[in-house]
Scaffold this motif. Structure first.
Motif, PDB file in Angstrom:
ATOM      1  N   ARG A 345     -18.536 -54.778 -30.918  1.00 61.03           N
ATOM      2  CA  ARG A 345     -17.571 -54.541 -30.279  1.00 61.03           C
ATOM      3  C   ARG A 345     -17.092 -52.784 -30.351  1.00 61.03           C
ATOM      4  N   ILE A 346     -17.201 -53.200 -32.144  1.00 54.00           N
ATOM      5  CA  ILE A 346     -16.941 -52.079 -32.647  1.00 54.00           C
ATOM      6  C   ILE A 346     -17.500 -51.174 -31.856  1.00 54.00           C
ATOM      7  N   LYS A 347     -19.244 -51.519 -32.710  1.00 53.18           N
ATOM      8  CA  LYS A 347     -19.936 -50.168 -31.936  1.00 53.18           C
ATOM      9  C   LYS A 347     -20.166 -49.621 -30.272  1.00 53.18           C
ATOM     10  N   ALA A 348     -19.639 -50.547 -29.867  1.00 54.87           N
ATOM     11  CA  ALA A 348     -19.786 -50.438 -27.957  1.00 54.87           C
ATOM     12  C   ALA A 348     -17.811 -49.505 -27.276  1.00 54.87           C
ATOM     13  N   GLU A 349     -16.946 -49.850 -28.782  1.00 55.16           N
ATOM     14  CA  GLU A 349     -16.217 -49.348 -28.109  1.00 55.16           C
ATOM     15  C   GLU A 349     -15.545 -48.398 -29.197  1.00 55.16           C
ATOM     16  N   GLY A 350     -16.733 -47.590 -29.991  1.00 55.88           N
ATOM     17  CA  GLY A 350     -16.642 -46.604 -30.640  1.00 55.88           C
ATOM     18  C   GLY A 350     -15.904 -46.232 -31.037  1.00 55.88           C
ATOM     19  N   LEU A 351     -15.154 -47.639 -32.181  1.00 64.90           N
ATOM     20  CA  LEU A 351     -14.039 -47.806 -32.915  1.00 64.90           C
ATOM     21  C   LEU A 351     -14.762 -48.128 -34.619  1.00 64.90           C
ATOM     22  N   LYS A 352     -13.410 -47.307 -35.447  1.00 64.72           N
ATOM     23  CA  LYS A 352     -14.032 -46.885 -36.843  1.00 64.72           C
ATOM     24  C   LYS A 352     -14.109 -47.908 -37.367  1.00 64.72           C
ATOM     25  N   ASP A 353     -13.071 -49.078 -37.672  1.00 67.74           N
ATOM     26  CA  ASP A 353     -13.559 -49.930 -38.123  1.00 67.74           C
ATOM     27  C   ASP A 353     -12.617 -51.727 -37.872  1.00 67.74           C
ATOM     28  N   GLU A 354     -12.947 -52.893 -38.818  1.00 70.66           N
ATOM     29  CA  GLU A 354     -12.339 -53.835 -38.359  1.00 70.66           C
ATOM     30  C   GLU A 354     -10.412 -53.517 -37.955  1.00 70.66           C
ATOM     31  N   HIS A 355     -10.297 -52.774 -39.193  1.00 72.81           N
ATOM     32  CA  HIS A 355      -8.795 -52.531 -37.652  1.00 72.81           C
ATOM     33  C   HIS A 355      -8.170 -51.537 -36.545  1.00 72.81           C
ATOM     34  N   GLU A 356      -9.120 -51.134 -36.544  1.00 77.72           N
ATOM     35  CA  GLU A 356      -9.282 -50.745 -34.721  1.00 77.72           C
ATOM     36  C   GLU A 356      -9.875 -51.719 -34.180  1.00 77.72           C
ATOM     37  N   LEU A 357     -10.480 -52.456 -34.896  1.00 72.24           N
ATOM     38  CA  LEU A 357     -10.608 -53.696 -33.585  1.00 72.24           C
ATOM     39  C   LEU A 357      -9.599 -54.134 -34.030  1.00 72.24           C
ATOM     40  N   GLN A 358      -8.476 -55.261 -34.522  1.00 71.28           N
ATOM     41  CA  GLN A 358      -7.622 -55.493 -34.237  1.00 71.28           C
ATOM     42  C   GLN A 358      -6.750 -55.054 -33.634  1.00 71.28           C
ATOM     43  N   SER A 359      -6.692 -53.857 -33.870  1.00 65.45           N
ATOM     44  CA  SER A 359      -5.940 -52.667 -32.380  1.00 65.45           C
ATOM     45  C   SER A 359      -6.115 -52.958 -30.846  1.00 65.45           C
ATOM     46  N   TYR A 360      -7.848 -52.706 -30.761  1.00 68.58           N
ATOM     47  CA  TYR A 360      -8.192 -53.410 -29.469  1.00 68.58           C
ATOM     48  C   TYR A 360      -8.013 -54.473 -29.159  1.00 68.58           C
ATOM     49  N   LEU A 361      -7.721 -55.516 -30.081  1.00 68.47           N
ATOM     50  CA  LEU A 361      -7.217 -56.744 -29.026  1.00 68.47           C
ATOM     51  C   LEU A 361      -5.915 -57.004 -28.488  1.00 68.47           C
ATOM     52  N   ILE A 362      -4.800 -55.953 -29.595  1.00 69.22           N
ATOM     53  CA  ILE A 362      -3.555 -55.891 -29.567  1.00 69.22           C
ATOM     54  C   ILE A 362      -3.122 -55.291 -27.918  1.00 69.22           C
ATOM     55  N   LYS A 363      -4.284 -54.003 -27.710  1.00 64.70           N
ATOM     56  CA  LYS A 363      -4.104 -52.773 -26.982  1.00 64.70           C
ATOM     57  C   LYS A 363      -4.454 -53.585 -25.392  1.00 64.70           C
ATOM     58  N   ARG A 364      -5.506 -54.371 -26.036  1.00 64.08           N
ATOM     59  CA  ARG A 364      -5.898 -55.197 -24.735  1.00 64.08           C
ATOM     60  C   ARG A 364      -4.614 -55.938 -24.041  1.00 64.08           C
ATOM     61  N   ILE A 365      -4.796 -57.086 -25.142  1.00 66.51           N
ATOM     62  CA  ILE A 365      -3.137 -57.740 -24.572  1.00 66.51           C
ATOM     63  C   ILE A 365      -2.014 -57.071 -23.918  1.00 66.51           C
ATOM     64  N   ASP A 366      -1.552 -55.586 -24.573  1.00 67.00           N
ATOM     65  CA  ASP A 366      -0.764 -55.239 -24.433  1.00 67.00           C
ATOM     66  C   ASP A 366      -0.671 -54.659 -23.266  1.00 67.00           C
ATOM     67  N   THR A 367      -1.844 -54.907 -22.452  1.00 68.77           N
ATOM     68  CA  THR A 367      -2.335 -53.808 -21.581  1.00 68.77           C
ATOM     69  C   THR A 367      -1.830 -55.289 -20.200  1.00 68.77           C
ATOM     70  N   PHE A 368      -2.475 -56.628 -20.598  1.00 63.28           N
ATOM     71  CA  PHE A 368      -2.082 -57.497 -20.030  1.00 63.28           C
ATOM     72  C   PHE A 368      -0.536 -57.925 -19.228  1.00 63.28           C
ATOM     73  N   LEU A 369      -0.076 -58.060 -20.619  1.00 63.03           N
ATOM     74  CA  LEU A 369       1.505 -58.382 -20.402  1.00 63.03           C
ATOM     75  C   LEU A 369       2.218 -57.344 -19.401  1.00 63.03           C
ATOM     76  N   THR A 370       1.759 -55.750 -19.959  1.00 62.34           N
ATOM     77  CA  THR A 370       3.044 -54.964 -18.881  1.00 62.34           C
ATOM     78  C   THR A 370       2.532 -55.462 -17.865  1.00 62.34           C
ATOM     79  N   SER A 371       1.497 -55.778 -17.642  1.00 61.39           N
ATOM     80  CA  SER A 371       0.500 -56.117 -15.968  1.00 61.39           C
ATOM     81  C   SER A 371       1.602 -57.274 -15.292  1.00 61.39           C
ATOM     82  N   SER A 372       1.609 -58.051 -16.377  1.00 56.73           N
ATOM     83  CA  SER A 372       2.300 -59.407 -15.799  1.00 56.73           C
ATOM     84  C   SER A 372       3.427 -59.169 -15.772  1.00 56.73           C
ATOM     85  N   GLY A 373       4.760 -57.916 -16.791  1.00 56.85           N
ATOM     86  CA  GLY A 373       5.471 -57.381 -16.111  1.00 56.85           C
ATOM     87  C   GLY A 373       6.775 -57.223 -17.544  1.00 56.85           C
ATOM     88  N   LYS A 374       5.487 -57.918 -18.711  1.00 59.16           N
ATOM     89  CA  LYS A 374       6.333 -58.096 -20.249  1.00 59.16           C
ATOM     90  C   LYS A 374       5.947 -57.108 -21.154  1.00 59.16           C
TER      91      LYS A 374
END
Ligand code: ACM
Ligand code: ZN
Length: 533
Positions: A345-374
């Motif tokens: 996942r880190i490679k495919a998404e061009g992430l720098k490290d595992e911190h960015e991997l955590q941020s990748y998760l939170i960003k995806r969930i942020d997008t999901f919650l925003t689309s759910s009106g939260k």
């Protein structure tokens, strides 16, 4: 030292607690209002008093009538404002456009010999006016049984009041130890008394998953239970009906509930149920000890996202508030370093490290919650690797995270462990509850000294600090009485920090008022820590 206090006031004779007609009128309101003027004759509540109300605020009038009933024994009449003129003494709850200056939560209260007038722009403002009225009445009003012979006197006052911050929060961890819905409702009652308006409900952890999810019944069949200290099965959870009941109860107290569903760390109870969502495949058991654990959700696995989003879809439907808390704290990266899926996942998404991997998760969930009106809120670790676009930050490792967020023009709530962790002990006594932590004690005065707006921020940046919140982690807290002991009176210190104007905050003045409040705690048979001990 923590001791179970046996409540004796309930058995005091009526003679010992009556006859205060000549008692000096003391205005003892917590949190301290913006302005109080003591003047003229006061009001006396009697069985003939009528509550007059705008129809839109009828629920507040009913709440007030219920509040006054146990101790006085009066069932006060409630009438619509538009009705016939009333000859009785009245408590007037009025929604008025000219109260606009008081904002969404402020109120004015005026007590004279014939009338108590509470005006506000909103039912919430009227509700807070009623909480102030309770504190203007003699302490006997907090008795749960009728008290004879009391003059239910309110001093002649004119009060104008509005909160300083919009987020006035208390958190409760129901995972390290489980507390039933009645205990939660009592917690909400105490918050409402002191005009706190945000309840952060920490519902999932390594040691237990506490919210029923219809699509994943095993989460509560398996994940809500662990082997207790005595070898027995320990745990519990809230059904979705329980959750709806608590949310509706909170709403009646003008409290918003912010649920917390932890990710990617602090999730062993979920992984014990669904080990395929981890990097190693497990197996795991629901944790029995406290700590930070290396097994976390696998962010390389698409099934993790499917699971989290399905869970959040049910959570979103249960909680009407704006924010969903997704944790994000204390997530070790060890498993991700060794996991082929996470590394892919880190490679495919061009992430720098595992911190960015955590941020990748939170960003995806942020997008999901925003689309759910939260909106998403998370602990300050969500800043690491880049903050998700819609996310707000809860600053707990000090105030740096809150400052960083505000400088990015992103919202933040301050809950630094230096001042606002109410699971920390209140003195150096080795027997003090909370002594398991090595931190310095957090006595009442330290809580009271907390200033939510850091000097580092410009005036414009301070607009992004929504307010402050105290956290109550329950590793050391096993009983409802222990929750009381850890939050009373510190919660009142917090209430004044987040409600009262900065220039109204004064420790000596607060201390004189808090002592008056202890008499009310006694009336309610609450367990608390007298800060003078
Ligand atoms: C925290 O206390 N781990 C947010
Ligand atoms: Zn993985």
């Amino acid at each position: 030292m923590y001791r179970v206090v046996i409540c004796t006031l309930a058995v005091l004779s009526a003679a010992a607690v009556c006859c205060h007609a000549d008692r000096p009128m003391q205005v003892n309101v917590i949190p301290r209002p913006t302005a109080i003027e003591v003047r003229g004759d006061g009001f006396e509540l009697t069985a003939d008093t009528v509550i007059l109300v705008d129809e839109q605020a009828r629920d507040v009038a009913e709440y007030l009538a219920q509040m006054l009933k146990p101790a006085t024994g009066y069932t006060l009449g409630i009438r619509n404002l538009s009705g016939d003129p009333i000859q009785h003494p009245v408590i007037h709850l009025r929604l008025e456009a000219d109260a606009e200056a008081l904002g969404d939560e402020g109120y004015r209260l005026q007590a004279t010999a014939t009338k108590i007038d509470i005006t506000a722009n909103t039912p919430a403002g009227l509700f807070y006016g009623c909480q102030t009225l309770r504190q203007l009445l003699p302490t006997e009003i907090d008795s749960q049984e009728a008290v004879e012979g009391v003059a239910w006197a309110v001093p002649g006052v004119k009060i104008e009041d509005a909160p300083r911050f919009v987020w006035r929060g208390m958190h409760l961890d129901v995972c390290r130890h489980f507390f039933d819905k009645e205990t939660v409702k009592q917690y909400l009652d105490r918050m409402a008394r002191y005009k706190l308006n945000t309840f952060h409900w920490h519902l999932t952890e390594d040691q237990g998953w506490r919210i029923e999810i219809k699509q994943y019944p095993l989460l509560t069949e398996v994940g809500a239970w662990r082997t207790g200290e005595d070898g027995d099965r320990y745990g519990g959870f809230y059904t979705q009906d329980d959750i709806r009941e608590v949310v509706a109860y909170a709403e009646s107290l003008f409290i918003t509930v912010v649920p917390e569903i932890e990710m990617p760390g602090h999730s062993v109870a979920a992984l014990a149920t669904y080990p395929e969502l981890s990097c190693t495949g497990g197996p795991f058991e629901v944790e029995t000890k406290w700590g930070v654990f290396k097994d976390v959700y696998c962010v390389g696995n698409d099934k993790t996202f499917e699971f989290i989003q399905n869970v959040l879809t049910e959570v979103v439907a249960l909680f009407p508030g704006e924010y969903i808390h997704v944790g994000g704290d204390e997530c070790p990266k060890d498993r991700w370093v060794e996991c082929p899926k996470c590394q892919a996942r880190i490679k495919a998404e061009g992430l720098k490290d595992e911190h960015e991997l955590q941020s990748y998760l939170i960003k995806r969930i942020d997008t999901f919650l925003t689309s759910s009106g939260k909106k998403l809120i998370g602990w300050d670790e969500i800043l690491e690797g880049g903050l998700a676009p819609g996310a707000a930050v809860m600053s707990w490792r000090g105030v740096k995270g809150g400052i960083e967020a505000a400088k990015l023009k992103r919202y933040a709530v301050m809950s630094p462990h230096s001042h606002l962790y109410f699971d920390f002990k209140q003195s150096k006594d080795p027997d003090e509850l909370g002594a398991l932590y090595k931190h310095n004690p957090t006595p009442l005065q330290r809580v009271y000294s907390y200033e939510p707006l850091p000097d580092e921020l410009t005036e414009d940046e301070t607009k992004y600090i929504l307010g402050a919140q105290a956290n109550v982690w329950t590793e050391p807290i096993e009983t409802p009485e222990q929750i009381q002991y850890m939050t009373l009176p510190r919660m009142l210190g917090l209430a004044e920090v987040v409600w009262s104007a900065k220039d109204q905050r004064d420790w000596n003045n607060f201390e004189s008022r808090i002592i008056g409040e202890y008499a009310r705690f006694d009336r309610m048979c609450l367990t608390y820590r007298d800060h003078r001990r």
